[in-house]
Design an enzyme around this catalytic site. Structure first.
Site, short mmCIF file in Angstrom:
data_model
loop_
_atom_site.label_atom_id
_atom_site.label_comp_id
_atom_site.label_asym_id
_atom_site.label_seq_id
_atom_site.Cartn_x
_atom_site.Cartn_y
_atom_site.Cartn_z
N HIS A 151 -5.79 -6.18 -3.10
CA HIS A 151 -6.66 -6.29 -1.93
C HIS A 151 -6.82 -7.74 -1.48
CE1 HIS A 151 -8.98 -2.21 -2.08
NE2 HIS A 151 -7.71 -2.09 -1.77
N HIS A 180 0.88 4.34 -2.78
CA HIS A 180 0.64 5.73 -2.40
C HIS A 180 1.82 6.62 -2.78
CE1 HIS A 180 -3.09 5.98 0.26
NE2 HIS A 180 -3.11 4.77 -0.26
N ASN A 182 -3.83 9.86 4.23
CA ASN A 182 -2.67 9.01 4.47
C ASN A 182 -2.44 8.72 5.95
OD1 ASN A 182 -1.84 8.59 1.81
ND2 ASN A 182 -0.57 10.42 1.78
N ASP A 196 -9.85 -9.43 2.22
CA ASP A 196 -10.16 -10.77 1.74
C ASP A 196 -10.42 -11.63 2.98
OD1 ASP A 196 -10.22 -13.40 0.92
OD2 ASP A 196 -8.22 -13.39 0.00
N ASP A 213 9.14 8.28 -5.82
CA ASP A 213 10.30 9.07 -5.42
C ASP A 213 10.47 9.17 -3.90
OD1 ASP A 213 8.18 10.69 -4.77
OD2 ASP A 213 8.89 12.46 -5.86
N ARG A 272 0.82 -1.21 0.00
CA ARG A 272 0.00 0.00 0.00
C ARG A 272 0.85 1.26 0.00
NH1 ARG A 272 -2.91 3.03 4.59
NH2 ARG A 272 -4.18 4.47 3.41
#
Length: 326
Positions: free
Chosen positions: A194, A66, A94, A242, A74, A62
């Protein structure tokens, strides 16, 4: 414990912001001469961490998405806020980025600085660690090209409007993916991330309170209502994305969508929308096809907005720029 709780958020496979072709110096063997133990150090650092904290793989995946999503891969998401600048990681969207993911990058950076100081970028560390962790939990191996530099900017105010949300429609998500070079099929393949991870109750509460979404599996909805009954006061409550094989990277996520077991509205809509449903069906029936498409999409993701020598640096610490940037 807090780091584990932090990861109980959406491991959304939400991808990049600026897609660009790999620069000439992005190569598989970039550190062969300057840091020959790079691969070994990353692997030997992530292995015990994943064993100690099984949520690390999902959290790092994740975190990587992001990072790449916000103006390229970067390491801007790793920057800490200071008195002059509120960084990306402290934007509301975030706030639940996983502590274990930040920790594994820090551990790897520390080890690499002892072996080859000032050579390996934090952006490359995050990219390589993500791949190694995905494969550790059963996911496909894919090539990670190296040579990224760490960016000079991390602004919290740029986050909103650029990260896909848990309740978005397919057209809304696709518009974000397309402007970054990704196709509808790649959107679905990357959403398969996911298959591991968690989401806080607040991200799907509108599907169970005050009334249950009739398209949500009834038994699953009952479990979620009980789990999340106090979510407004206990904001750490979360559920598996899941619920069947939460710690294994497989195609169960897509099988779940067909049975009303998609946790987020943005998960469920992939099966409901006629434009994405064929891809869900394909991946639910063919794990090999999912793994192949996910691997190619991850390779592509890793090239988004890559910074070179002129617009990047190799940070000494991953959470601070080498020079103060206001």
């Amino acid at each position: 414990m807090s780091s584990v709780i932090n990861v109980l958020f959406v491991v959304l496979v939400f991808v990049p912001s600026i897609y660009s072709a790999p620069p000439p110096n992005l190569t598989k063997d970039y550190y062969q001469k300057t840091c020959p133990d790079f691969n070994k150090i990353v692997r030997e650092t992530v292995t015990p961490k994943q064993g100690q904290q099984p949520t690390t793989a999902a959290g790092t995946l994740r975190l990587f998405f992001h990072d790449c999503f916000m103006e390229g891969c970067d390491a801007s998401v790793l920057i800490a806020t200071n008195s002059f600048n509120k960084a990306e990681r402290d934007d509301d969207l975030n706030e639940s980025l996983p502590g274990d993911a930040f920790d594994i990058v820090t551990r790897i950076k520390t080890a690499l600085e002892l072996s080859c100081p000032g050579v390996v970028s934090c952006a490359d560390i995050l990219a390589q660690a993500t791949r190694d962790l995905v494969t550790m939990v059963g996911g496909p191996f894919y090539e990670v090209k190296l040579g990224r530099k760490d960016g000079f900017e991390s602004k919290a105010h740029k986050v909103k409007g650029n990260l896909p949300l848990a309740n978005q429609s397919v057209p809304d998500m696709l518009s974000i993916f397309k402007k970054n070079g990704f196709t509808l099929k790649e959107l679905v393949a990357l959403s398969g991330g996911h298959t591991i991870g968690f989401s806080h109750c607040k991200e799907f509460s509108n599907r169970i309170f005050p009334k249950v979404d009739p398209e949500l599996n009834a038994k699953f909805a009952g479990v979620l209502k009980d789990l999340c009954k106090n979510f407004e006061t206990n904001k750490t409550m979360a559920a598996f994305l899941d619920p069947v094989t939460p710690g294994k990277f497989d195609n169960m996520y897509f099988k779940n969508l067909k049975r009303g077991l998609g946790l987020l509205a943005s998960d469920h809509i992939l099966f409901k929308d006629p434009s994405t449903r064929p891809f869900v069906e394909l991946y639910a029936n063919n794990q090999t096809a999912f793994f192949e498409d996910f691997a190619r999409a991850m390779e592509k993701l890793g090239t988004v907005g890559v910074k070179g020598e002129k617009d990047g640096e190799v940070r000494r610490r991953c959470d601070h720029f080498n020079k103060l940037n206001v």
